[in-house]
Enzyme design. Structure first.
Site, PDB file in Angstrom:
ATOM      1  N   HIS A 187     -10.102 -12.270   0.076  1.00 26.88           N
ATOM      2  CA  HIS A 187      -9.261 -11.580   1.069  1.00 26.88           C
ATOM      3  C   HIS A 187     -10.085 -11.217   2.307  1.00 26.88           C
ATOM      4  O   HIS A 187      -9.600 -11.334   3.433  1.00 26.88           O
ATOM      5  CB  HIS A 187      -8.689 -10.276   0.491  1.00 26.88           C
ATOM      6  N   CYS A 232      -1.214 -10.581  -7.050  1.00 26.33           N
ATOM      7  CA  CYS A 232      -1.763 -10.029  -5.810  1.00 26.33           C
ATOM      8  C   CYS A 232      -0.729  -9.072  -5.234  1.00 26.33           C
ATOM      9  O   CYS A 232       0.456  -9.405  -5.187  1.00 26.33           O
ATOM     10  CB  CYS A 232      -2.051 -11.164  -4.826  1.00 26.33           C
ATOM     11  N   LEU A 233      -1.180  -7.894  -4.796  1.00 31.40           N
ATOM     12  CA  LEU A 233      -0.234  -6.906  -4.259  1.00 31.40           C
ATOM     13  C   LEU A 233       0.475  -7.413  -2.997  1.00 31.40           C
ATOM     14  O   LEU A 233       1.548  -6.915  -2.655  1.00 31.40           O
ATOM     15  CB  LEU A 233      -0.948  -5.576  -3.962  1.00 31.40           C
ATOM     16  N   HIS A 283     -11.492 -12.555  -6.070  1.00 27.68           N
ATOM     17  CA  HIS A 283     -10.179 -12.508  -5.404  1.00 27.68           C
ATOM     18  C   HIS A 283     -10.258 -11.631  -4.141  1.00 27.68           C
ATOM     19  O   HIS A 283      -9.777 -12.018  -3.077  1.00 27.68           O
ATOM     20  CB  HIS A 283      -9.153 -11.948  -6.409  1.00 27.68           C
ATOM     21  N   GLU A 284     -10.899 -10.460  -4.260  1.00 29.88           N
ATOM     22  CA  GLU A 284     -10.941  -9.519  -3.130  1.00 29.88           C
ATOM     23  C   GLU A 284     -11.915  -9.978  -2.048  1.00 29.88           C
ATOM     24  O   GLU A 284     -11.661  -9.774  -0.852  1.00 29.88           O
ATOM     25  CB  GLU A 284     -11.296  -8.109  -3.615  1.00 29.88           C
ATOM     26  N   GLY A 336      -7.383  -3.996  -7.491  1.00 31.02           N
ATOM     27  CA  GLY A 336      -8.198  -4.254  -6.308  1.00 31.02           C
ATOM     28  C   GLY A 336      -7.317  -4.291  -5.078  1.00 31.02           C
ATOM     29  O   GLY A 336      -6.132  -4.645  -5.159  1.00 31.02           O
ATOM     30  N   GLN A 361      -5.194  -6.383   3.445  1.00 31.00           N
ATOM     31  CA  GLN A 361      -3.905  -6.143   2.781  1.00 31.00           C
ATOM     32  C   GLN A 361      -3.222  -4.871   3.270  1.00 31.00           C
ATOM     33  O   GLN A 361      -2.059  -4.638   2.945  1.00 31.00           O
ATOM     34  CB  GLN A 361      -4.091  -6.048   1.263  1.00 31.00           C
TER      35      GLN A 361
HETATM   36 ZN   LIG Z   1      -4.827 -10.098  -3.509  1.00 29.12          ZN
END
Ligand SMILES: [Zn+2]
Length: 171
Positions: free
Chosen positions: A139, A93-94, A135-136, A46, A51
């Site tokens: 964000h 998480c990226l 999670h997304e 994701g 991000q």
């Molecule tokens: Zn993340």
């Protein structure tokens, strides 16, 4: 298509609530295509617009990691409608490279969103899909996953991220 730079914590955009998407135009289409390419290249499941430094409410997701085309989906202006149960599992998480810790999330989540043409749809997901959608969507609202851990662990992660940032050791 182009690879976008993934913003790392503690960049301020990650803790800023995104603006709603109002224009379903060519620019949005290109952003979505670039976000998919960036997510696959980073081996994520994701990726949300903040991000990549774009403070908008949308994210791309593919919990099959590119194996199943049906799981390739973009959620624009997502809203969590209903959650059920709970699950605890390691999450990453990226924007926090190399950081993984257990996070409790709902086991099931029903999310409504708009697709790339602005059509509203509903996605009902379990397990990894539910975890990823929650999670997304966080964000999109300027919330990062370390907010779901204890204050002590949060401080440890923050210190580690600042140290890595100073040494420029993110990969
Ligand atoms: Zn993340």
């Amino acid at each position: 298509m182009a690879l976008l730079e993934i913003v790392k914590y503690p960049h301020a955009v990650l803790e800023t609530p995104g603006e709603p998407v109002v224009a379903f135009d060519a620019k949005l289409k290109r952003l979505v295509a670039d976000m998919f390419e960036t997510m696959y290249a980073a081996r994520g499941v994701g990726l949300a617009a903040p991000q990549v430094g774009v403070s908008r409410r949308l994210f791309v997701m593919d919990c099959s990691g590119g194996q199943d085309p049906k799981q390739r989906v973009v959620l624009i202006n997502p809203m969590v409608m209903r959650v059920e149960g709970s699950q605890t599992g390691d999450e990453g998480c990226l924007s926090f490279p190399g950081i993984f810790f257990p996070v409790e999330r709902s086991l099931r989540a029903v999310v409504t969103a708009q697709d790339g043409r602005g059509e509203r749809f509903e996605l009902d997901g379990m397990e990894l899909t539910a975890r990823c959608m929650l999670h997304e969507t966080d964000h999109c609202d300027g919330i990062v996953f370390i907010n779901h851990t204890t204050p002590l662990k949060r401080q440890m992660v923050k210190r580690k991220m600042r140290r890595l940032g100073k040494q420029n050791k993110w990969v």
